[in-house]
Scaffold this active site. Structure first.
Site, PDB file in Angstrom:
ATOM      1  CG  ASN A 140     -21.264   8.243  19.876  1.00 24.50           C
ATOM      2  OD1 ASN A 140     -20.274   7.590  20.218  1.00 24.50           O
ATOM      3  ND2 ASN A 140     -22.478   7.725  19.766  1.00 24.50           N
TER       4      ASN A 140
ATOM      5  CE  LYS B  63     -22.742   6.619  16.263  1.00 24.68           C
ATOM      6  NZ  LYS B  63     -23.854   6.378  15.361  1.00 24.68           N
TER       7      LYS B  63
ATOM      8  CG  HIS C  78     -26.284   5.711  20.719  1.00 23.47           C
ATOM      9  ND1 HIS C  78     -26.578   4.894  19.652  1.00 23.47           N
ATOM     10  CD2 HIS C  78     -25.883   6.888  20.209  1.00 23.47           C
ATOM     11  CE1 HIS C  78     -26.346   5.564  18.528  1.00 23.47           C
ATOM     12  NE2 HIS C  78     -25.922   6.777  18.841  1.00 23.47           N
TER      13      HIS C  78
ATOM     14  CD  GLU D  64     -25.051   3.254  16.722  1.00 23.74           C
ATOM     15  OE1 GLU D  64     -24.025   3.385  17.411  1.00 23.74           O
ATOM     16  OE2 GLU D  64     -25.282   3.935  15.706  1.00 23.74           O
TER      17      GLU D  64
ATOM     18  CD  GLU E 121     -27.964  10.329  18.641  1.00 20.46           C
ATOM     19  OE1 GLU E 121     -27.062  11.024  18.181  1.00 20.46           O
ATOM     20  OE2 GLU E 121     -27.818   9.139  18.959  1.00 20.46           O
TER      21      GLU E 121
ATOM     22  N   GLY F 244     -26.526   7.707  10.698  1.00 17.13           N
ATOM     23  CA  GLY F 244     -25.627   7.097   9.719  1.00 17.13           C
ATOM     24  C   GLY F 244     -26.239   6.867   8.354  1.00 17.13           C
TER      25      GLY F 244
ATOM     26  CB  SER G  28     -27.518  12.292   8.931  1.00 21.13           C
ATOM     27  OG  SER G  28     -27.545  10.879   8.768  1.00 21.13           O
TER      28      SER G  28
HETATM   29  O1  LIG Z   1     -25.632   8.198  16.478  1.00 19.50           O
HETATM   30  C1  LIG Z   1     -25.201   9.327  16.296  1.00 19.50           C
HETATM   31  C2  LIG Z   1     -24.521  10.055  17.365  1.00 19.50           C
HETATM   32  O2  LIG Z   1     -24.694   9.440  18.606  1.00 19.50           O
HETATM   33  C3  LIG Z   1     -25.322   9.988  14.992  1.00 19.50           C
HETATM   34  O3  LIG Z   1     -24.472   9.342  14.093  1.00 19.50           O
HETATM   35  P1  LIG Z   1     -24.230  10.001  12.635  1.00 19.50           P
HETATM   36  O4  LIG Z   1     -23.890  11.461  12.877  1.00 19.50           O
HETATM   37  O5  LIG Z   1     -23.093   9.217  12.070  1.00 19.50           O
HETATM   38  O6  LIG Z   1     -25.512   9.861  11.877  1.00 19.50           O
END
Ligand SMILES: O=C(CO)COP(=O)(O)O
Length: 249
Positions: free
Chosen positions: A10, A12, A94, A96, A164, A170, A208
């Protein structure tokens, strides 16, 4: 059948046309991996990325879609438009988007139905906040999100679930192996009550995931792959994660 192994990236809101060089590199090193590979760039890069991938077995996906097929929705993108641009998958729900755009489970379910109608595989995300985990509510939250976000029409051919934990995204922090195993076993059972071929649905872990911890995470029961954020941006890191998934039994 067993669930398909999937390494999903992803991107983002990262990347530009110049970053497609990472895709060239990934095609060169991992274009024939035995696990499935998916990259979800910002929508403006989907078409160009699909062209760059060519005949290599790397799928491209969106990061969201609208629940309606078309209409007066300025700034939004329909599932059919993603498909037309070259996507075969779309990430939905997601954390976010749930946090930044107030998406509810019902919103996610409607978007997933739209994705199914357009012939896309929906990668539906669930996960608890740190406060919810600390309060002992993790399985309640995951159960509620699965019930509310996964449409009845879901099956192993059109749906992937990604666990997740919000607090692991992150942050460099990951749950313990036991915590991941508990949630993944719970999800497998919970889906079995709703979906005929639940045993074949791929269950990803995300939060992560790095080259350094991927092998360990892929050794956990019912973990069929990963949804990777930061470490999917560089072909060397994502390639190492793909190799770890290929090597996991
Ligand atoms: O949100 C994520 C994937 O959709 C995970 O992000 P990270 O791997 O940067 O922690």
């Amino acid at each position: 059948m067993a669930p398909r192994k999937l390494a999903a990236g992803n991107w983002k809101m990262n990347g530009d046309l110049a970053a497609l060089a990472e895709i060239d590199s990934l095609c060169g090193t991992h274009g024939n991996a035995s696990c499935d590979i998916l990259i979800c760039p910002p929508a403006v890069l989907i078409h160009a990325m699909k062209e760059r991938v060519g005949d290599h077995a790397i799928a491209i996906g969106g990061q969201d879609c609208h629940a309606k097929p078309s209409g007066a929705h300025t700034g939004d993108i329909s599932a059919a438009q993603l498909k037309d641009a070259g996507a075969s998958h779309v990430i939905l729900g997601h954390s976010e988007r749930r946090a930044d755009h107030g998406e509810t489970d019902a919103d996610v379910a409607q978007k997933a139905s739209a994705a199914f109608d357009a012939g896309l595989v929906a990668v539906i995300c669930v996960g608890e906040t740190e406060a919810e985990r600390d309060a002992g509510q993790t399985l309640d939250v995951i159960g509620r999100q699965l019930s509310g976000s996964v449409p009845q029409a879901a099956h192993a051919g059109n749906c992937v679930i990604a666990y997740e934990p919000v607090w692991a995204i992150g942050t460099g922090r990951t749950p313990t192996n036991d915590q991941i195993a508990e949630v993944h076993a719970f999800m497998r059972n919970k889906l079995a009550a709703a979906v005929a071929d639940a045993a074949d649905i791929s269950l990803l872990y995300g939060g992560s995931v790095k080259p350094a911890n991927a092998s360990e995470i892929f050794s956990i029961a019912h973990v069929d792959g990963a949804l990777v954020g930061g470490a999917s941006l560089k072909a060397s890191d994502f390639g190492a994660i793909i190799s770890a998934l290929d090597a996991a039994g």
